[in-house]
Design an enzyme around this catalytic site. Structure first.
Site, PDB file in Angstrom:
ATOM      1  N   SER A  59       4.319   6.030  -4.629  1.00 55.00           N
ATOM      2  CA  SER A  59       5.235   7.155  -3.900  1.00 55.00           C
ATOM      3  C   SER A  59       6.394   6.682  -3.022  1.00 55.00           C
ATOM      4  O   SER A  59       5.926   5.709  -2.458  1.00 55.00           O
ATOM      5  CB  SER A  59       4.240   8.421  -3.410  1.00 55.00           C
ATOM      6  OG  SER A  59       5.067   9.312  -3.037  1.00 55.00           O
ATOM      7  N   GLY A  60       7.294   7.507  -2.867  1.00 57.91           N
ATOM      8  CA  GLY A  60       8.518   7.391  -1.963  1.00 57.91           C
ATOM      9  C   GLY A  60       8.709   5.980  -1.433  1.00 57.91           C
ATOM     10  O   GLY A  60       9.163   5.042  -2.314  1.00 57.91           O
ATOM     11  N   ILE A  61       8.475   5.325  -0.167  1.00 56.56           N
ATOM     12  CA  ILE A  61       9.005   4.287   0.261  1.00 56.56           C
ATOM     13  C   ILE A  61       8.338   3.049  -0.354  1.00 56.56           C
ATOM     14  O   ILE A  61       8.851   2.051  -0.919  1.00 56.56           O
ATOM     15  CB  ILE A  61       8.804   4.227   1.842  1.00 56.56           C
ATOM     16  CG1 ILE A  61       9.899   5.074   2.433  1.00 56.56           C
ATOM     17  CG2 ILE A  61       8.962   2.488   2.245  1.00 56.56           C
ATOM     18  CD1 ILE A  61       9.533   5.315   3.792  1.00 56.56           C
ATOM     19  N   GLY A  62       6.939   3.273  -0.511  1.00 55.77           N
ATOM     20  CA  GLY A  62       6.200   2.062  -1.149  1.00 55.77           C
ATOM     21  C   GLY A  62       6.755   1.785  -2.743  1.00 55.77           C
ATOM     22  O   GLY A  62       6.797   0.770  -2.964  1.00 55.77           O
ATOM     23  N   TYR A 113       0.234  11.759  15.030  1.00 56.72           N
ATOM     24  CA  TYR A 113       0.779  10.906  13.951  1.00 56.72           C
ATOM     25  C   TYR A 113       1.798   9.983  14.871  1.00 56.72           C
ATOM     26  O   TYR A 113       1.607   8.602  14.568  1.00 56.72           O
ATOM     27  CB  TYR A 113       1.796  11.657  13.106  1.00 56.72           C
ATOM     28  CG  TYR A 113       2.915  10.974  12.228  1.00 56.72           C
ATOM     29  CD1 TYR A 113       2.160  10.091  11.391  1.00 56.72           C
ATOM     30  CD2 TYR A 113       4.311  10.881  12.475  1.00 56.72           C
ATOM     31  CE1 TYR A 113       3.124   9.283  10.446  1.00 56.72           C
ATOM     32  CE2 TYR A 113       5.056  10.388  11.567  1.00 56.72           C
ATOM     33  CZ  TYR A 113       4.620   9.467  10.597  1.00 56.72           C
ATOM     34  OH  TYR A 113       5.490   8.633   9.733  1.00 56.72           O
ATOM     35  N   THR A 173       0.784  -1.314  -0.012  1.00 57.84           N
ATOM     36  CA  THR A 173       0.075  -0.057   0.079  1.00 57.84           C
ATOM     37  C   THR A 173       0.968   1.192  -0.074  1.00 57.84           C
ATOM     38  O   THR A 173       2.021   1.245   0.451  1.00 57.84           O
ATOM     39  CB  THR A 173      -1.197   0.215   1.236  1.00 57.84           C
ATOM     40  OG1 THR A 173      -0.144   0.106   2.558  1.00 57.84           O
ATOM     41  CG2 THR A 173      -1.750  -1.240   1.465  1.00 57.84           C
ATOM     42  N   GLY A 174       0.616   2.365  -0.498  1.00 58.71           N
ATOM     43  CA  GLY A 174       1.128   3.489  -0.731  1.00 58.71           C
ATOM     44  C   GLY A 174       2.344   3.271  -1.558  1.00 58.71           C
ATOM     45  O   GLY A 174       3.441   3.897  -1.508  1.00 58.71           O
ATOM     46  N   SER A 199       7.406   4.269  12.682  1.00 62.54           N
ATOM     47  CA  SER A 199       8.263   5.350  12.476  1.00 62.54           C
ATOM     48  C   SER A 199       8.972   5.490  13.714  1.00 62.54           C
ATOM     49  O   SER A 199       8.440   4.940  14.898  1.00 62.54           O
ATOM     50  CB  SER A 199       7.432   6.487  12.141  1.00 62.54           C
ATOM     51  OG  SER A 199       8.219   7.514  12.465  1.00 62.54           O
TER      52      SER A 199
HETATM   53  P1  NAD Z   1       4.783   9.575   0.652  1.00 56.73           P
HETATM   54  O1  NAD Z   1       3.918  10.579   0.717  1.00 56.73           O
HETATM   55  O2  NAD Z   1       5.749   9.271  -0.381  1.00 56.73           O
HETATM   56  O3  NAD Z   1       3.940   7.943   0.546  1.00 56.73           O
HETATM   57  C1  NAD Z   1       2.959   7.771   1.343  1.00 56.73           C
HETATM   58  C2  NAD Z   1       1.706   6.872   0.317  1.00 56.73           C
HETATM   59  O4  NAD Z   1       0.820   6.656   1.205  1.00 56.73           O
HETATM   60  C3  NAD Z   1       1.672   7.324  -0.862  1.00 56.73           C
HETATM   61  O5  NAD Z   1       1.603   6.504  -1.954  1.00 56.73           O
HETATM   62  C4  NAD Z   1       0.171   7.844  -0.553  1.00 56.73           C
HETATM   63  O6  NAD Z   1      -0.774   8.010  -1.915  1.00 56.73           O
HETATM   64  C5  NAD Z   1      -0.342   6.936   0.313  1.00 56.73           C
HETATM   65  N1  NAD Z   1      -1.474   7.162   1.118  1.00 56.73           N
HETATM   66  C6  NAD Z   1      -1.880   8.243   1.788  1.00 56.73           C
HETATM   67  N2  NAD Z   1      -3.091   8.331   2.300  1.00 56.73           N
HETATM   68  C7  NAD Z   1      -3.619   7.194   1.738  1.00 56.73           C
HETATM   69  C8  NAD Z   1      -5.050   6.316   1.403  1.00 56.73           C
HETATM   70  N3  NAD Z   1      -5.984   7.178   2.360  1.00 56.73           N
HETATM   71  N4  NAD Z   1      -5.420   5.352   0.810  1.00 56.73           N
HETATM   72  C9  NAD Z   1      -4.271   4.882   0.236  1.00 56.73           C
HETATM   73  N5  NAD Z   1      -2.926   5.364   0.162  1.00 56.73           N
HETATM   74  C10 NAD Z   1      -2.523   6.560   1.035  1.00 56.73           C
HETATM   75  O7  NAD Z   1       5.572   9.185   1.968  1.00 56.73           O
HETATM   76  P2  NAD Z   1       6.534   8.022   2.506  1.00 56.73           P
HETATM   77  O8  NAD Z   1       7.606   8.749   3.348  1.00 56.73           O
HETATM   78  O9  NAD Z   1       6.914   7.112   1.455  1.00 56.73           O
HETATM   79  O10 NAD Z   1       5.803   7.163   3.441  1.00 56.73           O
HETATM   80  C11 NAD Z   1       5.357   5.978   3.710  1.00 56.73           C
HETATM   81  C12 NAD Z   1       5.212   5.421   5.128  1.00 56.73           C
HETATM   82  O11 NAD Z   1       6.530   5.666   5.684  1.00 56.73           O
HETATM   83  C13 NAD Z   1       4.166   6.277   5.688  1.00 56.73           C
HETATM   84  O12 NAD Z   1       3.500   5.287   6.615  1.00 56.73           O
HETATM   85  C14 NAD Z   1       4.875   7.323   6.816  1.00 56.73           C
HETATM   86  O13 NAD Z   1       4.212   7.756   7.883  1.00 56.73           O
HETATM   87  C15 NAD Z   1       6.294   6.508   7.203  1.00 56.73           C
HETATM   88  N6  NAD Z   1       7.211   6.976   7.411  1.00 56.73           N
HETATM   89  C16 NAD Z   1       7.961   7.897   6.566  1.00 56.73           C
HETATM   90  C17 NAD Z   1       8.939   8.687   7.093  1.00 56.73           C
HETATM   91  C18 NAD Z   1       9.797   9.788   6.149  1.00 56.73           C
HETATM   92  O14 NAD Z   1      10.617  10.619   6.765  1.00 56.73           O
HETATM   93  N7  NAD Z   1       9.354   9.733   5.016  1.00 56.73           N
HETATM   94  C19 NAD Z   1       9.620   8.470   8.277  1.00 56.73           C
HETATM   95  C20 NAD Z   1       8.905   7.504   9.165  1.00 56.73           C
HETATM   96  C21 NAD Z   1       7.773   7.100   8.645  1.00 56.73           C
END
Ligand code: NAD
Length: 249
Positions: A16-19, A150, A12-13, A137
């Protein structure tokens, strides 16, 4: 290149980013990947840059019906699930004095209710010996101003993962969480903060990290690959910090 050959992974997610970084790595390693995201256009865009055996599913993780449909589509397409990576999340900040019910509901619906419902829906379809991964996180171990709800959501997810680890033990399903530190992803641009505030916040985070920098999505993806692979066959129930040491000092 074939660490995950013939494994079916739901992420899921994933647009973008990590996913997204994890989806790319899993595909390179031979997995069949279901990329779930909220926005069709974003999924269509990333699909153009991917190769391998994958499908995209538009699903808002805060909605029970969408979680149900995500799992059903996966099973209809690939028949089973080996890796469930519940990664989608949001991190809008607000001081505790300004918390609203809407702020709480939005964060908990996406970061907590979503992964819990998706897990429940997926469990009957996860192969024995499969893997469930959560993106938590380091905020559930530290106190960063403005991130109270959060942080609480990630703490809730961590607790859920502990019970899940125990409840699926008879099936050999491993449950692990990844706790990223500050990772350079689009999440910071979605916080609703002015660019200069985001940049200052970024500098502040980087100064606290012993390695002195943000991490990359690829550094989380490689951890997600390790935890999903046989190389991690005796790793279960943990939360692994991938944070340049931030949570350890
Ligand atoms: P990101 O914004 O690039 O990715 C987040 C993803 O979640 C996106 O694909 C977005 O579309 C999806 N998303 C959000 N709401 C949604 C919904 N209602 N239904 C379906 N998809 C939804 O950011 P990321 O940094 O890659 O975040 C991924 C995970 O990593 C998150 O859970 C975030 O809390 C966690 N995280 C990130 C960091 C950081 O510094 N980037 C640090 C700790 C934890």
């Amino acid at each position: 290149m074939n660490t995950l050959q013939n494994k079916v992974a739901v992420i899921t997610g994933a647009n973008s980013g990590i996913g997204l970084a994890t989806a790319k790595l899993y595909l390179q390693e031979g997995a069949k990947v279901v990329l779930a995201g909220r926005r069709k256009e974003a999924l269509d865009d990333v699909a153009k840059s991917l190769s391998g055996d994958f499908i995209t599913v538009v699903a808002d993780v805060s909605k029970s019906d969408d979680n149900e449909r995500l799992i059903k589509t996966t099973v209809d397409t690939y028949g089973k699930i080996d890796i469930l990576f519940l990664n989608a999340g949001i991190a809008p900040p607000t001081p505790i004095s300004d918390i609203t019910v809407a702020h709480y509901d939005e964060i908990f619906d996406i970061n907590v209710k979503g992964p819990i419902i998706a897990t429940k829906e997926a469990l009957p379809h996860i192969n024995d010996g499969g893997t469930i991964l959560f993106t938590s996180s380091v905020v559930n171990q530290k106190g960063f101003d403005g991130l109270s709800v959060y942080s609480a959501s990630k703490g809730a997810l961590r607790s859920f993962a502990r019970v899940l680890t125990s409840e699926v033990k008879s099936r050999g399903i491993r449950v692990n969480s990844i706790a990223p530190g500050p990772i350079n992803t689009p999440i910071y641009g979605k916080m609703g903060l002015p660019q200069e505030v985001v940049e200052d916040m970024g500098k502040g985070f980087a100064e606290q990290v012993p390695l002195g920098r943000f991490g990359t999505s690829e550094e989380i993806a490689s951890t997600a690959l390790f935890l999903a692979s046989d190389a991690a066959s005796y790793i279960n129930g943990i939360e692994i910090e991938v944070d340049g040491g931030l949570s350890q000092i």
